[in-house]
Write an enzyme that holds these catalytic residues in place. Structure first.
Site, PDB file in Angstrom:
ATOM      1  N   GLY A  12       0.824  -1.219   0.000  1.00  0.00           N
ATOM      2  CA  GLY A  12       0.000   0.000   0.000  1.00  0.00           C
ATOM      3  C   GLY A  12       0.853   1.261   0.000  1.00  0.00           C
ATOM      4  O   GLY A  12       2.001   1.253   0.422  1.00  0.00           O
ATOM      5  N   ARG A  16      -1.329   9.326   3.094  1.00  0.00           N
ATOM      6  CA  ARG A  16      -1.588  10.250   4.208  1.00  0.00           C
ATOM      7  C   ARG A  16      -0.367  10.499   5.086  1.00  0.00           C
ATOM      8  O   ARG A  16      -0.402  11.355   5.968  1.00  0.00           O
ATOM      9  CB  ARG A  16      -2.768   9.746   5.043  1.00  0.00           C
ATOM     10  N   TYR A 101      -0.136  -7.463   8.292  1.00  0.00           N
ATOM     11  CA  TYR A 101      -0.031  -6.196   7.571  1.00  0.00           C
ATOM     12  C   TYR A 101       1.265  -5.497   7.967  1.00  0.00           C
ATOM     13  O   TYR A 101       1.566  -5.359   9.159  1.00  0.00           O
ATOM     14  CB  TYR A 101      -1.192  -5.265   7.943  1.00  0.00           C
ATOM     15  N   GLY A 102       1.983  -5.003   6.981  1.00  0.00           N
ATOM     16  CA  GLY A 102       3.244  -4.307   7.248  1.00  0.00           C
ATOM     17  C   GLY A 102       3.081  -2.988   7.977  1.00  0.00           C
ATOM     18  O   GLY A 102       4.049  -2.451   8.518  1.00  0.00           O
ATOM     19  N   GLY A 138     -13.892  -3.574   7.773  1.00  0.00           N
ATOM     20  CA  GLY A 138     -14.785  -4.640   7.331  1.00  0.00           C
ATOM     21  C   GLY A 138     -15.516  -5.187   8.550  1.00  0.00           C
ATOM     22  O   GLY A 138     -14.948  -5.274   9.633  1.00  0.00           O
ATOM     23  N   ARG A 331      32.436   9.691  23.112  1.00  0.00           N
ATOM     24  CA  ARG A 331      32.277   9.236  21.729  1.00  0.00           C
ATOM     25  C   ARG A 331      32.821   7.813  21.563  1.00  0.00           C
ATOM     26  O   ARG A 331      33.460   7.284  22.465  1.00  0.00           O
ATOM     27  CB  ARG A 331      32.969  10.234  20.794  1.00  0.00           C
ATOM     28  N   ASN A 375      45.217  13.749  36.783  1.00  0.00           N
ATOM     29  CA  ASN A 375      44.315  14.890  36.877  1.00  0.00           C
ATOM     30  C   ASN A 375      44.483  15.741  35.624  1.00  0.00           C
ATOM     31  O   ASN A 375      45.562  16.263  35.361  1.00  0.00           O
ATOM     32  CB  ASN A 375      44.645  15.702  38.135  1.00  0.00           C
ATOM     33  N   SER A 403      45.907  23.596  33.890  1.00  0.00           N
ATOM     34  CA  SER A 403      44.829  24.069  33.015  1.00  0.00           C
ATOM     35  C   SER A 403      45.353  24.619  31.694  1.00  0.00           C
ATOM     36  O   SER A 403      46.494  25.067  31.603  1.00  0.00           O
ATOM     37  CB  SER A 403      44.055  25.182  33.728  1.00  0.00           C
ATOM     38  N   ALA A 421      50.403  25.041  33.962  1.00  0.00           N
ATOM     39  CA  ALA A 421      49.253  25.586  33.239  1.00  0.00           C
ATOM     40  C   ALA A 421      49.719  26.329  31.996  1.00  0.00           C
ATOM     41  O   ALA A 421      50.759  26.976  31.995  1.00  0.00           O
ATOM     42  CB  ALA A 421      48.475  26.528  34.148  1.00  0.00           C
TER      43      ALA A 421
HETATM   44  C1  UD1 Z   1      -8.704  -4.191   4.948  1.00  0.00           C
HETATM   45  C2  UD1 Z   1      -9.821  -5.223   5.010  1.00  0.00           C
HETATM   46  C3  UD1 Z   1     -10.851  -4.789   6.046  1.00  0.00           C
HETATM   47  C4  UD1 Z   1     -10.198  -4.591   7.389  1.00  0.00           C
HETATM   48  C5  UD1 Z   1      -9.050  -3.601   7.260  1.00  0.00           C
HETATM   49  C6  UD1 Z   1      -8.280  -3.533   8.549  1.00  0.00           C
HETATM   50  C7  UD1 Z   1      -9.969  -6.106   2.738  1.00  0.00           C
HETATM   51  C8  UD1 Z   1     -10.680  -6.073   1.475  1.00  0.00           C
HETATM   52  N1  UD1 Z   1     -10.419  -5.323   3.701  1.00  0.00           N
HETATM   53  O1  UD1 Z   1      -9.260  -2.949   4.546  1.00  0.00           O
HETATM   54  O2  UD1 Z   1     -11.857  -5.788   6.162  1.00  0.00           O
HETATM   55  O3  UD1 Z   1     -11.140  -4.126   8.329  1.00  0.00           O
HETATM   56  O4  UD1 Z   1      -8.128  -4.030   6.252  1.00  0.00           O
HETATM   57  O5  UD1 Z   1      -7.386  -2.455   8.485  1.00  0.00           O
HETATM   58  O6  UD1 Z   1      -8.980  -6.837   2.888  1.00  0.00           O
HETATM   59  N2  UD1 Z   1      -2.350  -3.835   0.598  1.00  0.00           N
HETATM   60  C9  UD1 Z   1      -1.500  -4.343  -0.348  1.00  0.00           C
HETATM   61  N3  UD1 Z   1      -1.917  -4.367  -1.647  1.00  0.00           N
HETATM   62  C10 UD1 Z   1      -3.136  -3.921  -2.035  1.00  0.00           C
HETATM   63  C11 UD1 Z   1      -3.997  -3.397  -1.043  1.00  0.00           C
HETATM   64  C12 UD1 Z   1      -3.567  -3.372   0.274  1.00  0.00           C
HETATM   65  O7  UD1 Z   1      -0.381  -4.772  -0.050  1.00  0.00           O
HETATM   66  O8  UD1 Z   1      -3.436  -3.995  -3.218  1.00  0.00           O
HETATM   67  C13 UD1 Z   1      -1.896  -3.825   1.997  1.00  0.00           C
HETATM   68  C14 UD1 Z   1      -1.750  -2.433   2.568  1.00  0.00           C
HETATM   69  O9  UD1 Z   1      -0.419  -1.973   2.396  1.00  0.00           O
HETATM   70  C15 UD1 Z   1      -2.083  -2.636   4.018  1.00  0.00           C
HETATM   71  C16 UD1 Z   1      -3.061  -3.801   4.005  1.00  0.00           C
HETATM   72  O10 UD1 Z   1      -2.883  -4.453   2.762  1.00  0.00           O
HETATM   73  O11 UD1 Z   1      -0.961  -3.037   4.764  1.00  0.00           O
HETATM   74  C17 UD1 Z   1      -4.507  -3.345   4.164  1.00  0.00           C
HETATM   75  O12 UD1 Z   1      -4.844  -2.419   3.173  1.00  0.00           O
HETATM   76  P1  UD1 Z   1      -5.802  -1.205   3.468  1.00  0.00           P
HETATM   77  O13 UD1 Z   1      -6.114  -0.531   2.198  1.00  0.00           O
HETATM   78  O14 UD1 Z   1      -5.278  -0.434   4.598  1.00  0.00           O
HETATM   79  O15 UD1 Z   1      -7.078  -1.944   4.059  1.00  0.00           O
HETATM   80  P2  UD1 Z   1      -8.513  -1.974   3.458  1.00  0.00           P
HETATM   81  O16 UD1 Z   1      -8.492  -2.654   2.124  1.00  0.00           O
HETATM   82  O17 UD1 Z   1      -9.120  -0.663   3.557  1.00  0.00           O
END
Ligand code: UD1
Ligand code: CA
Length: 456
Positions: A12, A16, A101-102, A138, A331, A375, A403, A421
């Site tokens: 992702g 933001r 999730y990362g 979700g 250091r 010293n 000193s 000194a």
């Molecule tokens: C997702 C879940 C949602 C849950 C929410 C929790 C789905 C469809 N929905 O929402 O039910 O409540 O997480 O936060 O799974 N990412 C990718 N590739 C993509 C899309 C996302 O690697 O194509 C990664 C993002 O970097 C992130 C994670 O997946 O780490 C979640 O993506 P994000 O868009 O934040 O979550 P939602 O899809 O909104």
């Protein structure tokens, strides 16, 4: 059961964050978000760990690559289901797969172990949470208490939006089932994305049991999308570290005012005042006190030493019963033996200082070997650098340095010598003698200061 697969979603964008740095490389406790998740995955019995990356691509991979990691590029990003699909070829289909999730950095291994346990080898298991404000998540749809599907906020009707049980996104699925389901996901939803969450309905349609587990604390599953959320999780993480330190017996003047960005190992009866930052690997021996607003990095402070306020210590060791500061800088390569005192505005670099020696005010000790009971007077400087090379200064035991003395290295001050000194020492000073280089003092009687001519 074979060792589990772990897939970490990190493709992702993180718009933001408003930053050039890819979102998952932003740090908590000095460590990238994604590195927290990888380290937690390593605490589990993971056979393979595969990171799905995309935005910031090679930069993310280069920053965190390690022999035990697999990488799957997701380009373009078509949703969480599409993301896991990219990792599929790297996964062992005979083992369960855990999806993390990362950008959810504080998930704890204990919570994941519970989730893995409820999944067993043949169930789909979701990590879900009950929350007062489920907006954006979700929702977990249950019929007669059993999970039947997940509906995304944007696809939900009013009744579904009222559900308070949310999908954290973290789940465990049997490997073979995941391989069956992922290619069948569609994108007929409001966002036009391949939703990983749609595997729930597929599992239910096959008659597979869907289990749920819950995080021990809600912050474990909080994600980072903004600097504000990053700062909030940083504080939660630091508070957890502070609690663990206090649990071990460390006295913290204020557990909300300490930052540990690495490992801090403390023996008994350590006390830390407010505003201190610890980086890298820091060890504090029994009874050590650290005054307010110190920064300690990769250092060892031995038993009974006192670090007074406003010190910066990096790559150094302070021996037992030492006293450092206030306002001292140690250091890399500064090695102080027992009961050494380093006072205000003293800088020590790449130097050993033997027991009971003191440099209490305004000095620079660089590339020096200093003996015992020496010293070092205020304003003493080792002139270690000639513009091209660094040279050593050797100061033997029981030396007294007056000193404002400059020691032009390479130079040796013999045992028991005294330097007057103001000396600029350019040749070795013999032991047990006074060496002084200073123009003879003269006084001019009746001398008049110049006065300004008055203009009219
Ligand atoms: C997702 C879940 C949602 C849950 C929410 C929790 C789905 C469809 N929905 O929402 O039910 O409540 O997480 O936060 O799974 N990412 C990718 N590739 C993509 C899309 C996302 O690697 O194509 C990664 C993002 O970097 C992130 C994670 O997946 O780490 C979640 O993506 P994000 O868009 O934040 O979550 P939602 O899809 O909104
Ligand atoms: Ca999304």
């Amino acid at each position: 059961m074979n060792a589990m697969n772990v897939v970490i979603l990190a493709a992702g964008q993180g718009k933001r964050m408003r930053s050039e740095l890819p979102k998952v490389l932003h740090p908590i406790a000095g460590k990238p978000l994604l590195a927290h998740v990888i380290d937690t995955a390593r605490e589990l019995d993971a056979g393979r760990i595969c990171v799905v990356y995309g935005h910031g691509g090679e930069r993310v991979r280069q920053a965190l690559d390690a022999p035990d990691l697999g990488w799957a590029l997701q380009e373009p990003q078509l949703g969480t289901g599409h993301a896991v699909l990219q990792a599929l070829p790297q996964l062992d289909p005979t083992a369960p797969t855990l999806v993390l999730y990362g950008d959810v950095p504080l998930i704890r291994a204990a919570t994941l172990r519970r989730l893995i346990e409820v999944a067993g080898g043949d169930r789909l298991a979701l990590l879900t949470a009950h929350c007062a404000d489920p907006h954006g998540y979700g929702r977990i749809v249950r019929v007669h208490g059993k999970v039947t599907r997940i509906v995304e906020e944007k696809d939900a009707d009013d009744a579904e939006r009222a559900i308070r049980e949310i999908n954290t996104g973290i789940l465990v699925a049997p490997g073979a089932a995941l391989a069956r389901w992922l290619p069948r996901l569609g994108k007929a939803n409001v966002q036009g994305e391949y939703y990983l969450t749609d595997i729930v309905a597929l599992a239910v349609a096959e008659g597979m049991e869907v289990a749920a587990a819950h995080p021990g604390a809600n912050w474990e599953t909080d994600g980072v999308n903004s600097k504000s959320q990053l700062a909030r999780l940083e504080r939660i993480h630091q508070r957890n570290i502070a609690e663990a330190l206090m649990e071990q017996g460390v006295t913290l003047a204020d557990p909300d005012r300490i930052d540990v960005r690495g490992s801090l190992a403390c023996e008994r009866d350590v006390a830390i005042d407010v505003g201190c930052v610890f980086e890298g690997a820091v060890k504090l021996g029994a009874g050590v006190t650290v005054g307010a607003h110190c920064v300690l990095k990769d250092c060892r402070i031995e038993a009974g030493a006192r670090i007074l306020p406003f010190c910066h210590i990096d790559g150094a060791t302070v021996g037992p019963l030492g006293v450092v500061g206030p306002y001292a800088r140690l250091r890399p390569g500064a090695a102080l033996a027992e009961d050494v005192h380093i006072g205000n505005f003293v800088e020590v670099k790449n130097s050993t200082i033997a027991a009971h020696s003191k440099a209490n005010h305004l000095a620079y000790i660089g590339d020096a070997t200093v003996g015992s009971r020496v010293n070092v007077g205020a304003g003493t400087i080792t002139c270690n650098y000639d513009g091209a090379h660094k040279h050593r200064t050797v100061i033997e035991d029981d030396v007294f340095i007056g000193s404002d003395t400059q020691l032009v290295a390479p130079v040796t001050v013999g045992k028991g010598a005294t330097l007057g000194a103001g000396t600029t020492l350019t040749k070795d000073a013999p032991p047990d003698a006074l060496t002084v280089s200073r123009p003879k003092q003269i006084s001019v009687a009746g001398w008049k200061r110049p006065v300004k001519q008055k203009k009219d």
